[in-house]
Design a protein around this motif. Sequence first.
Motif, short mmCIF file in Angstrom:
data_model
loop_
_atom_site.label_atom_id
_atom_site.label_comp_id
_atom_site.label_asym_id
_atom_site.label_seq_id
_atom_site.Cartn_x
_atom_site.Cartn_y
_atom_site.Cartn_z
N GLY A 189 65.96 -23.91 70.02
CA GLY A 189 66.34 -24.00 69.04
C GLY A 189 67.17 -22.83 68.32
N VAL A 190 66.61 -21.53 69.20
CA VAL A 190 67.17 -20.02 69.01
C VAL A 190 67.20 -18.81 69.81
N ALA A 191 67.12 -20.07 71.53
CA ALA A 191 67.81 -18.73 72.37
C ALA A 191 69.00 -19.56 73.49
N GLY A 192 68.95 -18.75 74.25
CA GLY A 192 70.85 -18.63 74.69
C GLY A 192 70.84 -19.52 75.92
N LYS A 193 72.05 -19.83 75.82
CA LYS A 193 72.70 -20.50 77.32
C LYS A 193 72.17 -20.32 78.98
N THR A 194 71.72 -19.62 79.43
CA THR A 194 70.81 -19.15 80.50
C THR A 194 69.73 -19.76 79.95
N THR A 195 68.99 -19.87 79.55
CA THR A 195 67.50 -19.96 79.02
C THR A 195 67.06 -21.85 78.92
N VAL A 196 68.16 -22.27 77.68
CA VAL A 196 68.18 -23.66 77.66
C VAL A 196 69.15 -24.78 78.83
N LEU A 197 69.67 -23.69 80.00
CA LEU A 197 70.19 -24.25 81.02
C LEU A 197 68.43 -24.39 82.07
N ALA A 198 68.53 -23.38 82.53
CA ALA A 198 66.70 -23.68 82.87
C ALA A 198 66.11 -24.20 82.66
N ASN A 199 65.48 -24.45 81.22
CA ASN A 199 64.47 -25.26 81.21
C ASN A 199 65.15 -26.79 81.24
N HIS A 200 66.37 -26.95 80.96
CA HIS A 200 67.04 -28.58 81.67
C HIS A 200 67.01 -29.10 82.60
N CYS A 201 66.88 -28.40 83.55
CA CYS A 201 67.75 -28.58 85.17
C CYS A 201 66.74 -29.79 85.42
N SER A 202 67.24 -29.91 86.13
CA SER A 202 67.37 -31.79 87.17
C SER A 202 66.35 -31.97 87.34
N LYS A 203 65.18 -30.92 87.81
CA LYS A 203 63.73 -30.63 88.46
C LYS A 203 63.15 -31.23 87.73
N PHE A 204 63.73 -30.96 86.59
CA PHE A 204 62.43 -31.17 85.04
C PHE A 204 62.18 -32.12 84.47
N ILE A 205 63.93 -32.68 84.24
CA ILE A 205 63.71 -34.06 83.40
C ILE A 205 64.24 -35.14 84.20
N HIS A 206 63.63 -34.86 85.81
CA HIS A 206 63.52 -36.29 86.89
C HIS A 206 61.74 -36.30 86.51
N ASP A 207 61.04 -35.37 86.47
CA ASP A 207 60.12 -35.30 86.27
C ASP A 207 58.89 -36.56 85.57
N ASP A 343 73.67 -38.68 92.23
CA ASP A 343 73.03 -37.66 93.34
C ASP A 343 73.78 -36.13 93.63
N LYS A 344 75.13 -36.35 92.67
CA LYS A 344 75.50 -34.42 93.28
C LYS A 344 74.20 -33.81 91.87
N ILE A 345 74.31 -34.41 90.01
CA ILE A 345 73.27 -33.50 90.02
C ILE A 345 71.65 -33.38 90.53
N MET A 346 71.68 -33.66 91.16
CA MET A 346 69.78 -33.28 92.07
C MET A 346 70.15 -32.62 93.01
N GLY A 347 71.44 -31.96 93.74
CA GLY A 347 71.67 -31.23 94.02
C GLY A 347 72.01 -30.00 93.83
#
Length: 425
Positions: A189-207, A343-347
């Motif tokens: 909600g009120v996080a910075g771009k860098t933080t949101v991107l890290a939290n929404h990384c491909s590894k976590f979404i794939h979990d 394939d690209k995203i998982m890399g």
Amino acid sequence: MSVIKIPYLKGFIDLEIPDMNLKGILESRAHHFHANDDEVTIVRKALENPIESSRLSELAKGKKNIVIITSDHTRPVPSKITLPILLEEIRCGSPDAEITILIATGFHRSTTYEEMTKKFGEEIVNNENLINHVCGNDSSLVKVGILPSGGELWLNRLAIGADLLVSEGFIEPHFFAGFSGGRKSVLPGVAGKTTVLANHCSKFIHDDNSRTGILEGNPIHKDMLFAAEAANLAFILNVVIDADKKIINAFAGHPVKAHADGCDFVTELASVNAVYSDIVITSNGGYPLDQNIYQSVKGMTAAEASAKEDAVIIIAAACNDGHGGEAFYQTFLENKTAHDIMDKIMGIPMESTIPDQWESQILARILIKHKVILVTDECDPKLVTDMHMLHAYTLDEALKMAYEMKGKDASITVIPDGVAVIVKK
């Protein structure tokens, strides 16, 4: 012949399914839940009886700089009801406090004046201090630590600088955070771009634990809890709404405990057993959640959970605001197949996560397994086909296309509101 109402924009469209094809209708019991009180009374009672917390009016005493985090234009939080009551409760404890209403845009665009007026009402917009969070504005952010995932935690300096930080929101099943509400007001909600991107990384979404209705073991949820605690989020007001966006319950108090109680309530009402079919038809719950393709991926995940192998998914979503994310759109425009995208995203490592990657990843996951027909008469068909989906103007047209792919005897499951259910496999 069964006639089922499917949410679309601010109304419904009728879907006719032959009884011989229809195998199941999966609906949240929240849509048929009858509250004993009116909406205002429900909210007031929640604030008067907070969960494992003092009353908000007590917490506000002696506080001069108070921030309320509220949801943006893409969320159906009934703020015209909740915000005035929250403000009244705060001012009962601290009449002279300077109150800022911080709009939790997350990674979305800013909420316009017209959208604010529609969501909050003219009285609040004209008399209160409302500020849009902008995740890419570095000057508005403060680094407050490192997430459990290893990503940097940057939060809006208004939230961090508050004497008392409060949030309002609503609780519904969420397709990778488990549930909306609670801690999610802070991250993303009120996080910075860098933080949101890290939290929404491909590894976590794939979990496998990053799925609808799952909090235990969910790495995305774990980061969000950490962020809310680091921000000193002190009190929440979260509501549960029905198909008509009316409040049927409210949970106020401790940011973790009140949210957990709300999630338990939603789980009880929203859980349905999968009925696997050749064709699954759903929606994104109508306005405001069906404004764009980006948001509509959520409804598709409910259909995905009840779809046979190589099934056809049909989703009715107006998408009158277009794709909802330029990077999201470009990912599909620039790649030939969903397999290429995946394939690209998982890399991509966590620290290099790109904007809207998570939405692209989930849509690609669905498209690898299923044909998707997006039903809309409010969006350019080319936009839909550019994103590797099929387009239909009506549900009847989409159903005809699906029959051609799966046969006239194809089994059909209908999930009228795809964002309102937790489909148990």
